[in-house]
Design a protein around this motif. Sequence first.
Motif, PDB file in Angstrom:
ATOM      1  N   LEU A 471       1.189  -1.089  -0.049  1.00 51.51           N
ATOM      2  CA  LEU A 471      -0.181  -0.013  -0.422  1.00 51.51           C
ATOM      3  C   LEU A 471       0.758   1.251   0.382  1.00 51.51           C
ATOM      4  N   SER A 472       2.058   1.269   0.157  1.00 50.27           N
ATOM      5  CA  SER A 472       2.801   2.414   0.895  1.00 50.27           C
ATOM      6  C   SER A 472       3.348   2.624  -0.468  1.00 50.27           C
ATOM      7  N   LYS A 473       3.089   2.267  -1.591  1.00 50.97           N
ATOM      8  CA  LYS A 473       3.851   2.195  -2.871  1.00 50.97           C
ATOM      9  C   LYS A 473       3.280   2.508  -4.059  1.00 50.97           C
ATOM     10  N   VAL A 474       2.074   2.566  -3.329  1.00 44.31           N
ATOM     11  CA  VAL A 474       0.601   3.605  -3.873  1.00 44.31           C
ATOM     12  C   VAL A 474      -0.019   5.085  -4.327  1.00 44.31           C
ATOM     13  N   THR A 475       0.642   5.520  -5.368  1.00 43.74           N
ATOM     14  CA  THR A 475       1.093   7.362  -4.831  1.00 43.74           C
ATOM     15  C   THR A 475      -0.707   8.331  -5.620  1.00 43.74           C
ATOM     16  N   LYS A 476      -0.715   9.325  -5.349  1.00 39.93           N
ATOM     17  CA  LYS A 476      -1.641   9.975  -5.038  1.00 39.93           C
ATOM     18  C   LYS A 476      -1.719   9.975  -6.813  1.00 39.93           C
ATOM     19  N   ALA A 477      -1.193  10.289  -7.572  1.00 38.60           N
ATOM     20  CA  ALA A 477      -1.610   9.921  -8.713  1.00 38.60           C
ATOM     21  C   ALA A 477      -2.244   8.325  -8.701  1.00 38.60           C
ATOM     22  N   ASP A 478      -2.345   7.575  -9.052  1.00 38.14           N
ATOM     23  CA  ASP A 478      -2.378   6.072  -8.941  1.00 38.14           C
ATOM     24  C   ASP A 478      -4.623   6.168  -8.377  1.00 38.14           C
ATOM     25  N   VAL A 479      -4.427   7.216  -6.902  1.00 39.89           N
ATOM     26  CA  VAL A 479      -6.683   7.237  -6.454  1.00 39.89           C
ATOM     27  C   VAL A 479      -6.590   8.124  -7.729  1.00 39.89           C
ATOM     28  N   VAL A 480      -6.065   9.319  -8.315  1.00 37.54           N
ATOM     29  CA  VAL A 480      -6.815  10.055  -8.994  1.00 37.54           C
ATOM     30  C   VAL A 480      -7.305   9.015  -9.926  1.00 37.54           C
ATOM     31  N   ASN A 481      -6.429   8.191 -10.818  1.00 43.63           N
ATOM     32  CA  ASN A 481      -7.079   7.539 -12.012  1.00 43.63           C
ATOM     33  C   ASN A 481      -7.468   6.438 -12.524  1.00 43.63           C
ATOM     34  N   PHE A 482      -7.298   6.036 -10.455  1.00 46.85           N
ATOM     35  CA  PHE A 482      -8.330   5.004  -9.899  1.00 46.85           C
ATOM     36  C   PHE A 482      -9.647   5.482 -10.126  1.00 46.85           C
ATOM     37  N   ALA A 483     -10.015   6.747  -9.173  1.00 44.33           N
ATOM     38  CA  ALA A 483     -11.093   7.159  -9.173  1.00 44.33           C
ATOM     39  C   ALA A 483     -11.772   8.313 -10.782  1.00 44.33           C
ATOM     40  N   LYS A 484     -10.922   8.577 -11.242  1.00 43.02           N
ATOM     41  CA  LYS A 484     -11.538   8.717 -13.294  1.00 43.02           C
ATOM     42  C   LYS A 484     -11.550   8.038 -13.765  1.00 43.02           C
ATOM     43  N   LYS A 485     -11.518   6.665 -13.733  1.00 43.20           N
ATOM     44  CA  LYS A 485     -11.914   4.841 -14.601  1.00 43.20           C
ATOM     45  C   LYS A 485     -13.057   4.670 -13.632  1.00 43.20           C
ATOM     46  N   TYR A 486     -13.099   4.972 -12.743  1.00 46.01           N
ATOM     47  CA  TYR A 486     -14.570   3.487 -11.575  1.00 46.01           C
ATOM     48  C   TYR A 486     -15.715   4.917 -11.356  1.00 46.01           C
ATOM     49  N   LEU A 487     -14.881   5.696 -11.175  1.00 44.64           N
ATOM     50  CA  LEU A 487     -16.285   6.645 -10.866  1.00 44.64           C
ATOM     51  C   LEU A 487     -16.729   8.181 -10.838  1.00 44.64           C
ATOM     52  N   GLY A 488     -17.760   7.479 -11.778  1.00 43.97           N
ATOM     53  CA  GLY A 488     -18.069   8.468 -12.646  1.00 43.97           C
ATOM     54  C   GLY A 488     -20.092   8.721 -12.961  1.00 43.97           C
ATOM     55  N   ASN A 489     -20.727   8.966 -13.833  1.00 43.93           N
ATOM     56  CA  ASN A 489     -21.843   8.759 -13.513  1.00 43.93           C
ATOM     57  C   ASN A 489     -21.919   7.312 -13.501  1.00 43.93           C
ATOM     58  N   ASN A 490     -21.661   6.458 -13.764  1.00 48.12           N
ATOM     59  CA  ASN A 490     -21.881   4.897 -12.736  1.00 48.12           C
ATOM     60  C   ASN A 490     -22.652   4.567 -12.120  1.00 48.12           C
ATOM     61  N   TYR A 491     -23.240   5.368 -11.139  1.00 48.05           N
ATOM     62  CA  TYR A 491     -23.546   4.484  -9.945  1.00 48.05           C
ATOM     63  C   TYR A 491     -25.093   4.361  -9.913  1.00 48.05           C
ATOM     64  N   VAL A 492     -25.344   3.796  -8.955  1.00 46.51           N
ATOM     65  CA  VAL A 492     -26.883   3.428  -8.525  1.00 46.51           C
ATOM     66  C   VAL A 492     -27.132   3.738  -6.867  1.00 46.51           C
ATOM     67  N   ALA A 493     -28.087   5.061  -6.567  1.00 46.70           N
ATOM     68  CA  ALA A 493     -28.271   5.795  -5.647  1.00 46.70           C
ATOM     69  C   ALA A 493     -30.366   5.187  -5.079  1.00 46.70           C
ATOM     70  N   VAL A 494     -29.722   5.082  -3.646  1.00 46.85           N
ATOM     71  CA  VAL A 494     -30.918   4.562  -3.719  1.00 46.85           C
ATOM     72  C   VAL A 494     -31.125   5.352  -2.028  1.00 46.85           C
ATOM     73  N   TYR A 495     -32.156   6.072  -2.506  1.00 46.58           N
ATOM     74  CA  TYR A 495     -33.054   7.245  -1.165  1.00 46.58           C
ATOM     75  C   TYR A 495     -34.476   6.422  -0.604  1.00 46.58           C
ATOM     76  N   LYS A 496     -33.561   6.637   0.622  1.00 43.83           N
ATOM     77  CA  LYS A 496     -34.401   5.815   1.723  1.00 43.83           C
ATOM     78  C   LYS A 496     -35.830   7.129   2.350  1.00 43.83           C
ATOM     79  N   LYS A 497     -36.638   7.033   1.416  1.00 40.81           N
ATOM     80  CA  LYS A 497     -37.387   7.869   2.403  1.00 40.81           C
ATOM     81  C   LYS A 497     -37.920   7.482   3.933  1.00 40.81           C
TER      82      LYS A 497
END
Length: 974
Positions: A471-497
């Motif tokens: 884990l200590s070898k993971v860089t900030k750039a790795d985290v940013v690239n991961f987020a860009k790759k997987y975290l877009g408008n491809n989510y499910v949101a559940v509204y608990k009302k």
Amino acid sequence: MIKKSLEFLLLFLVVNLFAQSKFEWKTATEGGYTYKYVSNDPMKARFYTLKNGLTVILSPTPKDPRIQAYVAVKAGSKTDPATNTGLAHYLEHMLFKGTDKYGSLDWSKEKPQLDKIDALYETYNKTTDDAARKAIYKKIDSVSGVASKFAIANEYDKLMSSMGAQGTNAFTSFEETVYTDDVPSSSIDKYITVQAERFRMPVLRIFHTELEAVYEEKNRGLDSDGSQVFETLFANLFKEHNYGKQTTIGTIQDLKNPSLVKIRNYFNTYYVPNNMGVIMSGDFDPNEVIAKIDTSFKNMKSKPVPKYTFAQESPIKTPIIKEIVGPDAESLTMGFRLPGNKDKDVLIADLVGQVLTNGKAGLLDLNLVKKQKLLSASAFTYTLIDHGVLYLSASPTTGQSLDEVKTLLLGQIDNLKSGNFDASLITSIVNNIKKDKIYESETYGSRAGSLMSAFTSEQNWRDQVAYVNDLSKVTKADVVNFAKKYLGNNYVAVYKKKGEKANREKIEKPIITAVETNPDKQSAFVKMVDDMPSNASTPVFLDYNKDIQKSKIGLAEVLYVPNKDNSIFRLKYRYKKGTLNDLKASLAASYIQFLGTDKMSAEQISKEFYKIACSFNISAGEEYTTVSIEGLQDNFDKAVSLYENIINNVDPDDAALASLKARIEKGRKDRKLNKGAIMQGLTSYAIYGKDNKFNYTLSSKDLAETTSRELVDRLRNLNNFEQTIIYYGPKPLNELVSSLEKMHKVPATFNADLAKKDFPQVQLKKNQVLFANYDMVQAETRWIRNTDVYSPDKTTLINVYNNYFGGGMGSVVFQTIRESKALAYSTYGYYMSPQKKDQDYYIMNYVGSQADKFNESTAAMNDLLTTLPNLDGNLNLAKNQVRKDIQTERITQDGIIYNYLAAKDLGLNEDIRKKVYADVGNVNMAEMKTFHDTYFSGKPYTYAVVASDKNVTMDQLKKLGDVKVLSLEEIFGY
């Protein structure tokens, strides 16, 4: 440059710990068995594969004379047949019912009846006509009654109790079914013998009542808004995979149509040695244990296990928004689909979850919670074998819509993708995970749990040992690239009302005749196991004069226990001031987390503590306010100095207080929607009356009028109250005192003790019912009654009584209400001991059942309260359990100090377990019956009931006693 140098130094300290080490799989042979291990593994785990394919993982550690043992099967709801969802889970239930050798009085007579039940269920499943199905079920019920005459219910639990086991249970998830026991080291031969027999040929006896318990569990899930949110999220994330297509508990339709044939087929397919693991950690010789496991399990035959296959999921291209309605408070849950745990990106996925929230310095922690933009927010990475999920959840504060909550969460995802976070956060996370890994290897229970999880998740243990290094070898750039790759408008949101559930599913109560449990009988196999030799551990009692070192810093007493195992410290300042002295004490304790000083903001304070892998917390209890500081001993002086600087220089912040008040008001509203909190309130009302500890709280008016200055004054004045300093860590006592004297200034005199609010326990003269209306399928009932004042002379009898009457799966309460009558999933009964010598004992019994079983379940508990069943065998088991628990219990670390303080509160000056151990053998049934008649039988009770008034009527409640329908304001005090 100084800041950057510090960050580099911290990273160097963490990485250097592992840099000198290589993490490689190696092979060794000892005691005639070859095993694999990972070099530099702090758990020193050995991985064996027996000839039949059975995996055995052993992690010896001698600190406690006990062993945490798991038998794990790599099969769960993911591999349930589509036509029989929930099968893996109710097979788990049936693995407690015994085999042809135990659980049966006469297998030759029992088997023909069980064969009839098998055939009846197959006919039942193929029948669609309601009248015909009821007729068949009536036959099932009738034959089950005959079969039960030859069965011994809960003999597995009695077996485990007789050898001193604790925590006997099991659980099923997507990819695992795990059977768990914590046993004395002296009982290892017995444990292995029983497990080998248990998985040899399980018998599906006492089935229809156990299935009814699963129905009850299903109904509890239907009542849980959290369960419904989870299932909705996964159903929309995974359209092609059983993570989303079916649930662990199964559908109502499938539960109504079980097939014992398919259950048996499932067992024969997946419960094979090459798909199972035996995992143990504790006090044992691995060379001896592996030979015993090999001998006992060698008759299990290996065979191919079908691999679960699935279609690839279609990408989610636009957000999927779903809504569920229920009685709990509103919340938002979001999920992003991630790769499974074999993917190269899984290490970064774990780090992403920590960057978002780690409880202290994540993006959600600092930008949303610390700034009080939300009531709560969290994120974590939920990684399974085939897929993973970035799981986010949040609760709105006052006047906030769920759309606004979603926007705030997505804003932090955007920060992640744009790199809008300090790279030092990654360094801090690695440093804190290093500390967590120390905790993980500290106890035999956590060791076994980690090894078991890695086995069922098919994770490479080498990667787990090297985790911090990798884990200590993971860089900030790795985290940013991961987020860009997987975290877009491809989510499910559940509204608990908030609202009433429409078209609520419900499993109706079938007609079940109580089955025989034969609780006073014993099979030959159980007698054989009981007769196996074992060398009981010698109990170790505390000597408060020797086990705790004491010193003084001014007027403050220092209580000290050394940590000889690792580099973790825990320091507490325990002040004699609590909420019973000052209702605003807890408000002040909450307020400080949002405050800074003239030199540091609240966010900077959180970051600084997190960087040095330490933390501080202030909590206000009834009588004491406790400051807790913990972390790595190398950073002890930094952590203590940082805290002392904060508490002495904390600045008031009106805006932060205004936000906190708004969040508290929202939290109060949400709490009034929680059935667990409502039951807590009813219980306190039953014990103390109308004015009680639960509703003793600040009024909304008092809360609104509270100023920043008075809360800050409370915080700065806290150190002027009488205090005890508690320390567990590696620093020697004299060095600790010398160090603290420089940083922690104890005043020359303490403030006078504040007046304390007193809540006397009420004495009942007749039955009463406290009722709270709640939209739910189940009905939850507690029986509560205060008795008389604490007496240490009763401790032994009470411990035995609780084990016998209602303290576990082998107790008469559980056997009668769940096993025999199938009236509840959860039920118990205890005689509760007070925490202070001038307080009274009280009775606490519970049944949670379907509302249509309310009359029967309350009657069943009342019958047990009226007449105590006379079962000498069970009494011997209860006595033996108390004896073995004491023999193997080791109170260690700062637990020694808290045991001492608890004893002082009860007026004791020595370890009460010593007296219990000496006296337990003398407890007899006559004493038990006298105790029961004196305190239980024919006595008035308060029935605390949480249920829907649509399902439980006023007439039903009135049969139990005088009814008080309590409003939420009466229960909560606001």
